[in-house]
Design an enzyme around this catalytic site. Sequence first.
Site, mmCIF file in Angstrom:
data_model
loop_
_atom_site.group_PDB
_atom_site.id
_atom_site.type_symbol
_atom_site.label_atom_id
_atom_site.label_comp_id
_atom_site.label_asym_id
_atom_site.label_seq_id
_atom_site.Cartn_x
_atom_site.Cartn_y
_atom_site.Cartn_z
ATOM 1 N N TYR A 86 6.273 -9.898 6.680
ATOM 2 C CA TYR A 86 6.341 -8.493 6.975
ATOM 3 C C TYR A 86 6.954 -8.188 8.319
ATOM 4 C CZ TYR A 86 3.166 -7.518 2.843
ATOM 5 O OH TYR A 86 2.587 -7.391 1.813
ATOM 6 N N ASP A 111 0.905 -1.183 0.180
ATOM 7 C CA ASP A 111 -0.112 0.013 0.041
ATOM 8 C C ASP A 111 0.728 1.185 -0.081
ATOM 9 O OD1 ASP A 111 -2.498 -1.377 0.069
ATOM 10 O OD2 ASP A 111 -2.479 -1.410 2.147
#
EC number: 5.4.99.12
Length: 260
Positions: A110, A52
């Site tokens: 992540y 994002d």
Amino acid sequence: MMRIAVGLEYRGVGFCGWQSQPQACGVQDAVEKAVSAIAGEAITVTAAGRTDTGVHAALQIVHFDTTSVRPLTAWVRGVNSHLPAGVAVLWAREVDAEFHARFAAFERGYRYVLLNHPVRPGLNAGLVGWHHRPLDVACMNRAASPLIGRHDFSAFRAAECQARSPVKELRRALIERRGDYLLCDFRADGFLHHMVRNLMGCLVQIGAGGRPPEWLHEVLAGRDRTRAAPTFEAAGLYLTHIRYPARFALPESSERWPFA
């Protein structure tokens, strides 16, 4: 026709996320422009994951097909000479046609880097998250532990998430303190849109003493996004880890960034 796999790192600051945009502000737009310049033909790249706006990558892996024969160094140094600051090719490999950057990956990871200090970041602004109150890492790890395994993560899913199923297998959820920084690692067979940032919002509330560790499992079981904490900021989130079958012989992480 040959297929090339490329490892990238990038800062999400200044880009509209990974995906190509009509105004050409995605990281993908910059990468395709640079690769096309070296290939001498229009190139479309496919990525392992779509980050994002404001989210970074210590390792993003993409593939593309080309009829142009170039030494592998051209796909690294040559492409880098056409990329803007904040984006760099780390390596390039020729792979067989069965390789697919997105669909061949069976695990992604992540890391959320969180500055836990009374004073907000200056030099690292945009590159780390921040929380000013002391956080109890032990409580955060106790809260995260029951999330390991295969669960319905609807409570941590963004409304605009396009995933076909909210069920994911979370394989790692571990928080470690390194000085004033918390390094929060998550690995799974896949992630929902905003899943890590929504988990971080809950974990920070727990670490600050606003909720007990058991609350996170209650939120998970409730499958209701409105019962969870607000989505945490994008700044500290990095795509760090992508695993493929061993036959492709690709690096699964990068050790060269400062929060490795």
